[in-house]
Write a protein that holds these residues in place. Structure first.
Motif, PDB file in Angstrom:
ATOM      1  N   PHE A  54       0.815  -1.220   0.000  1.00 41.06           N
ATOM      2  CA  PHE A  54       0.000   0.000   0.000  1.00 41.06           C
ATOM      3  C   PHE A  54       0.849   1.270   0.000  1.00 41.06           C
ATOM      4  O   PHE A  54       0.560   2.245   0.694  1.00 41.06           O
ATOM      5  CB  PHE A  54      -0.974  -0.007   1.179  1.00 41.06           C
ATOM      6  CG  PHE A  54      -1.761  -1.279   1.280  1.00 41.06           C
ATOM      7  CD1 PHE A  54      -2.665  -1.631   0.281  1.00 41.06           C
ATOM      8  CD2 PHE A  54      -1.587  -2.145   2.346  1.00 41.06           C
ATOM      9  CE1 PHE A  54      -3.376  -2.821   0.346  1.00 41.06           C
ATOM     10  CE2 PHE A  54      -2.293  -3.332   2.427  1.00 41.06           C
ATOM     11  CZ  PHE A  54      -3.194  -3.674   1.421  1.00 41.06           C
ATOM     12  N   ASP A 178     -17.286   3.879   1.431  1.00 37.66           N
ATOM     13  CA  ASP A 178     -16.222   4.396   0.561  1.00 37.66           C
ATOM     14  C   ASP A 178     -15.029   4.911   1.362  1.00 37.66           C
ATOM     15  O   ASP A 178     -13.871   4.689   0.977  1.00 37.66           O
ATOM     16  CB  ASP A 178     -16.759   5.521  -0.331  1.00 37.66           C
ATOM     17  CG  ASP A 178     -17.681   5.007  -1.431  1.00 37.66           C
ATOM     18  OD1 ASP A 178     -17.639   3.804  -1.741  1.00 37.66           O
ATOM     19  OD2 ASP A 178     -18.474   5.813  -1.966  1.00 37.66           O
ATOM     20  N   GLN A 181     -13.110   1.807   2.770  1.00 27.14           N
ATOM     21  CA  GLN A 181     -12.417   1.001   1.770  1.00 27.14           C
ATOM     22  C   GLN A 181     -11.296   1.769   1.070  1.00 27.14           C
ATOM     23  O   GLN A 181     -10.420   1.156   0.455  1.00 27.14           O
ATOM     24  CB  GLN A 181     -13.417   0.458   0.746  1.00 27.14           C
ATOM     25  CG  GLN A 181     -14.387  -0.547   1.349  1.00 27.14           C
ATOM     26  CD  GLN A 181     -14.984  -1.483   0.325  1.00 27.14           C
ATOM     27  OE1 GLN A 181     -15.254  -1.064  -0.794  1.00 27.14           O
ATOM     28  NE2 GLN A 181     -15.191  -2.722   0.700  1.00 27.14           N
ATOM     29  N   ALA A 182     -11.296   3.077   1.185  1.00 27.11           N
ATOM     30  CA  ALA A 182     -10.217   3.864   0.571  1.00 27.11           C
ATOM     31  C   ALA A 182      -8.880   3.646   1.268  1.00 27.11           C
ATOM     32  O   ALA A 182      -7.821   3.889   0.681  1.00 27.11           O
ATOM     33  CB  ALA A 182     -10.572   5.347   0.603  1.00 27.11           C
ATOM     34  N   THR A 184      -6.941   1.218   1.927  1.00 29.22           N
ATOM     35  CA  THR A 184      -5.915   0.385   1.311  1.00 29.22           C
ATOM     36  C   THR A 184      -5.824   0.614  -0.198  1.00 29.22           C
ATOM     37  O   THR A 184      -5.376  -0.269  -0.938  1.00 29.22           O
ATOM     38  CB  THR A 184      -6.196  -1.105   1.589  1.00 29.22           C
ATOM     39  OG1 THR A 184      -7.527  -1.425   1.146  1.00 29.22           O
ATOM     40  CG2 THR A 184      -6.059  -1.411   3.060  1.00 29.22           C
ATOM     41  N   GLY A 185      -6.234   1.773  -0.654  1.00 26.29           N
ATOM     42  CA  GLY A 185      -6.128   2.078  -2.076  1.00 26.29           C
ATOM     43  C   GLY A 185      -4.679   2.064  -2.547  1.00 26.29           C
ATOM     44  O   GLY A 185      -3.793   2.591  -1.879  1.00 26.29           O
ATOM     45  N   ARG A 188      -3.129   6.521  -4.317  1.00 24.52           N
ATOM     46  CA  ARG A 188      -3.484   7.334  -3.164  1.00 24.52           C
ATOM     47  C   ARG A 188      -3.529   8.816  -3.528  1.00 24.52           C
ATOM     48  O   ARG A 188      -2.885   9.662  -2.915  1.00 24.52           O
ATOM     49  CB  ARG A 188      -2.523   7.050  -2.008  1.00 24.52           C
ATOM     50  CG  ARG A 188      -2.392   5.552  -1.709  1.00 24.52           C
ATOM     51  CD  ARG A 188      -1.414   5.237  -0.619  1.00 24.52           C
ATOM     52  NE  ARG A 188      -1.914   5.579   0.694  1.00 24.52           N
ATOM     53  CZ  ARG A 188      -2.774   4.834   1.387  1.00 24.52           C
ATOM     54  NH1 ARG A 188      -3.252   3.719   0.865  1.00 24.52           N
ATOM     55  NH2 ARG A 188      -3.172   5.197   2.580  1.00 24.52           N
ATOM     56  N   THR A 194     -10.925   5.812  -8.691  1.00 23.98           N
ATOM     57  CA  THR A 194     -10.148   5.102  -7.672  1.00 23.98           C
ATOM     58  C   THR A 194     -10.890   5.092  -6.342  1.00 23.98           C
ATOM     59  O   THR A 194     -11.745   5.935  -6.076  1.00 23.98           O
ATOM     60  CB  THR A 194      -8.776   5.767  -7.469  1.00 23.98           C
ATOM     61  OG1 THR A 194      -8.977   7.113  -6.970  1.00 23.98           O
ATOM     62  CG2 THR A 194      -8.002   5.825  -8.777  1.00 23.98           C
ATOM     63  N   ARG A 195     -10.529   4.114  -5.479  1.00 20.25           N
ATOM     64  CA  ARG A 195     -11.123   4.056  -4.136  1.00 20.25           C
ATOM     65  C   ARG A 195     -10.768   5.306  -3.337  1.00 20.25           C
ATOM     66  O   ARG A 195     -11.568   5.788  -2.538  1.00 20.25           O
ATOM     67  CB  ARG A 195     -10.636   2.803  -3.394  1.00 20.25           C
ATOM     68  CG  ARG A 195     -11.163   1.499  -3.954  1.00 20.25           C
ATOM     69  CD  ARG A 195     -11.190   0.403  -2.901  1.00 20.25           C
ATOM     70  NE  ARG A 195      -9.940   0.243  -2.184  1.00 20.25           N
ATOM     71  CZ  ARG A 195      -8.955  -0.557  -2.565  1.00 20.25           C
ATOM     72  NH1 ARG A 195      -9.077  -1.258  -3.682  1.00 20.25           N
ATOM     73  NH2 ARG A 195      -7.840  -0.674  -1.860  1.00 20.25           N
ATOM     74  N   TRP A 196      -9.553   5.813  -3.543  1.00 25.52           N
ATOM     75  CA  TRP A 196      -9.107   7.007  -2.808  1.00 25.52           C
ATOM     76  C   TRP A 196     -10.004   8.196  -3.126  1.00 25.52           C
ATOM     77  O   TRP A 196     -10.449   8.916  -2.226  1.00 25.52           O
ATOM     78  CB  TRP A 196      -7.666   7.311  -3.172  1.00 25.52           C
ATOM     79  CG  TRP A 196      -6.982   8.272  -2.243  1.00 25.52           C
ATOM     80  CD1 TRP A 196      -6.813   9.606  -2.430  1.00 25.52           C
ATOM     81  CD2 TRP A 196      -6.370   7.963  -0.986  1.00 25.52           C
ATOM     82  NE1 TRP A 196      -6.133  10.162  -1.371  1.00 25.52           N
ATOM     83  CE2 TRP A 196      -5.842   9.173  -0.463  1.00 25.52           C
ATOM     84  CE3 TRP A 196      -6.201   6.794  -0.257  1.00 25.52           C
ATOM     85  CZ2 TRP A 196      -5.168   9.230   0.742  1.00 25.52           C
ATOM     86  CZ3 TRP A 196      -5.531   6.852   0.958  1.00 25.52           C
ATOM     87  CH2 TRP A 196      -5.027   8.057   1.437  1.00 25.52           C
ATOM     88  N   THR A 427     -10.439  -5.849   1.606  1.00 25.07           N
ATOM     89  CA  THR A 427     -10.047  -4.570   1.026  1.00 25.07           C
ATOM     90  C   THR A 427      -9.719  -3.559   2.110  1.00 25.07           C
ATOM     91  O   THR A 427      -8.775  -2.782   1.998  1.00 25.07           O
ATOM     92  CB  THR A 427     -11.167  -4.032   0.122  1.00 25.07           C
ATOM     93  OG1 THR A 427     -11.407  -4.977  -0.919  1.00 25.07           O
ATOM     94  CG2 THR A 427     -10.776  -2.704  -0.485  1.00 25.07           C
ATOM     95  N   SER A 428     -10.480  -3.577   3.190  1.00 21.90           N
ATOM     96  CA  SER A 428     -10.190  -2.727   4.344  1.00 21.90           C
ATOM     97  C   SER A 428     -10.633  -3.492   5.585  1.00 21.90           C
ATOM     98  O   SER A 428     -10.040  -4.504   5.928  1.00 21.90           O
ATOM     99  CB  SER A 428     -10.898  -1.383   4.214  1.00 21.90           C
ATOM    100  OG  SER A 428     -10.453  -0.507   5.231  1.00 21.90           O
TER     101      SER A 428
END
Length: 444
Positions: A54, A178, A181-182, A184-185, A188, A194-196, A427-428
C-alpha cells in the motif's frame, strides 16, 4: 536505543524483509486472503517481518507477545497517529488518530458520552429502532450484510445523532463504506474511478452533513452523543470546536455501525452453519423473554456472550492495528527504527494453533470458565485493541449486538446452503465479499 525485552538474545538484528512484487509489494496478497498471507508470513519469518504494501513499508509484529509490547506502550514508544497514513484524509482527528496528552484530553471528554447513564439512554432508544427495523424484514432469501448495515446505521443515527435517517440515508451509508475502503487504495490520490477518490468524496459528504447540524445541536441539545459532544467541556471549561465535533461524529458513527455490522454478519453466518448453537441461543432468548430488555438482562446472555466472543476471535472487525515508532527500540532482538511503521494483528493472533485449540472451528465454549483459552496470555484475545487506545465504544457495541441478535433469533430462523463458505473481503475492514446471502424463515 531502548531494549525493552529482557529475553532478547545478544546482538540486535534487522527485521527480515519479505520480498514481493515491485511497486505493489504484498498489497494484493493481503487483500486476496489476509488470513493465509499473515500465517505464511509468520511461518517463514517468525514474530517480526518487514513488508512492502500500500505504498509504504511496515514491520508486522505477530503474536500475543507483540500485541502486549505495542498495545501496552510503556514509555510511549508508539504513536497511533500512524493510522493517518491509511485513514487520515477520511477520519481526520478521530479519537483513534490522536496521541498522548491530546488523546487523554479528548477521551476524557468523550467518556461522558459513554457513561453508564448515557448507555442506558442509548439502549432504550436502540431497542425501539431494532423492533421497527425487523418488523419490516421479509422472510426468504436476502443479502444479510446489506440489511444489517442499513439497520446499524439507522440505530447510530437515532442514538448518536438524535434523529431518524433522512432521504440521504443511502448516500450516507455509501459514503461510510467508501471512506473505509479507501484506506488500502493502491493509488493514493484523487484520480476519478479510484477508491481514494471515492473516499474523499464520501468524507466531503459526511462533513457537510454534520456541519449543517452543529448550530441546531448547540442551541437545542438532547440526550444523543452529538448533543453531548456539543455540550462537553474540559476541566478548564473549554468546549469542543465545531471541527472537532464533526471529526468525532464521523469517526464514532463509522466505528459503531461498521464493527457491529461485521460482528453480526459473522455471528449469524456461524449460527446458520451451526444450527445446534443457533437453537441454543434462541432458547436463551426465549427464557429472557420477548419484551424490552433491561441493562440487567444483558448479564443473562451467558451462551450468547460466549458466541459473540468466539465470533470476535474468528473475525476481528479491525484485523490490523498500525503504529508509528517514536523512539528506536528492540523487540526480541529485532530493531524497530524510529519513524518506522509497525502493525500488530489481532486477526493473526486469534487464529494461532500455537495458542488456540482447533482455531478454525467455531467453538464458543473455549471462552467458558472451565476452558478459558483466552486467558493463556493477557493479549491473546484483542478484538478491541488494548492499552490507552482500547475501544471506547466496546460496551456500546456488545450491548447493540446482543439487542439485535435477541430480537433476530426470536423472529427468524436462518440458514445457508450445505457447504457454503462465506468469502471475506479484506479490502479494508473484513466484510462478506458476497454480502452474505442467507435464507430467513419467520417464526411468528
Amino acid at each position: 536505543m531502548t531494549d525493552v525485552q529482557a529475553d532478547a538474545p545478544f546482538g540486535v538484528r534487522e527485521a527480515p524483509h519479505h520480498r514481493s512484487w515491485p511497486v505493489i509489494g504484498s498489497s494484493l496478497a493481503y487483500i486476496r486472503d489476509a488470513h493465509t498471507f499473515l500465517r505464511r508470513l509468520y511461518e517463514r519469518h517468525g514474530e517480526v517481518a518487514k513488508i512492502d504494501a500500500f505504498g509504504t513499508q511496515c514491520h508486522f509484529m505477530l503474536g500475543p507477545d507483540a500485541n502486549q509490547f505495542v498495545l501496552q506502550n510503556r514509555g510511549n514508544l508508539f504513536e497511533n497517529a500512524r493510522w493517518s497514513y491509511f485513514i487520515g484524509p477520511f477520519f481526520n482527528r478521530g479519537l483513534m488518530l490522536l496521541d498522548f496528552d491530546e488523546h487523554r484530553l479528548h477521551r476524557r471528554i468523550m467518556n461522558a458520552a459513554f457513561s453508564q447513564d448515557a448507555l442506558l439512554g442509548y439502549f432504550e432508544r436502540m431497542q425501539t429502532t431494532i423492533d421497527a427495523e425487523l418488523s419490516r424484514w421479509d422472510a426468504g432469501e436476502c443479502l444479510l450484510f446489506k440489511r444489517l448495515k442499513a439497520m446499524t446505521l439507522n440505530i447510530g443515527s437515532e442514538v448518536f445523532v438524535g434523529q431518524k435517517p433522512g432521504d440521504d440515508a443511502d448516500a450516507i451509508n455509501d459514503a461510510f463504506l467508501d471512506t473505509v475502503q479507501a484506506a488500502t487504495g493502491l493509488i493514493r490520490t484523487a484520480i476519478p474511478g479510484t477508491r481514494w477518490n471515492a473516499g474523499l468524496k464520501g468524507r466531503k459528504l459526511l462533513e457537510a452533513h454534520f456541519k449543517r447540524a452543529v448550530p441546531a445541536k448547540r442551541a437545542n441539545p438532547g440526550p444523543d452523543l452529538f448533543s453531548r459532544l456539543c455540550e462537553a467541556r474540559t476541566e478548564d471549561g473549554e468546549l469542543f470546536s465545531d471541527e472537532d465535533i464533526v471529526n468525532h461524529m464521523i469517526f464514532v458513527l463509522m466505528a459503531a455501525h461498521d464493527t457491529s455490522t461485521i460482528t453480526l454478519s459473522n455471528l449469524v453466518y456461524q449460527l446458520a452453519k451451526q444450527p445446534v448453537w443457533q437453537e441454543r441461543l434462541r432458547e436463551e432468548c426465549r427464557a429472557i423473554g420477548p419484551g424490552a430488555l433491561s441493562m440487567t438482562d444483558l448479564e443473562r446472555f451467558e451462551d450468547t456472550s460466549l458466541a459473540i466472543k468466539e465470533t470476535l476471535r474468528i473475525a476481528a472487525p479491525v484485523p490490523i492495528l498500525p503504529r508509528g515508532v517514536t523512539e528506536e527500540c528492540v523487540f526480541k532482538g529485532v530493531r524497530l527504527p524510529k519513524g518506522a511503521m509497525v502493525a500488530v494483528t489481532p486477526w493473526m493472533t486469534h487464529h494461532m494453533p500455537e495458542w488456540w485449540d482447533e482455531p478454525q472451528r467455531f467453538d464458543p465454549e473455549r471462552f467458558s470458565a472451565a476452558r478459558a483459552e483466552d486467558r493463556r496470555h493477557p493479549f491473546l484475545w484483542t478484538p478491541f485493541g488494548g492499552g490507552a487506545h482500547k475501544c471506547i465504544g466496546l460496551h456500546f457495541g456488545m450491548m447493540e449486538v446482543k439487542a439485535i441478535l435477541h430480537q433476530l433469533l426470536l423472529r427468524f430462523r436462518f440458514s445457508v446452503p450445505d457447504g457454503y463458505v462465506m468469502p471475506q473481503d479484506f479490502t479494508s475492514l473484513p466484510i462478506p465479499k458476497d454480502r452474505l446471502p442467507i435464507r430467513l424463515e419467520r417464526l411468528n
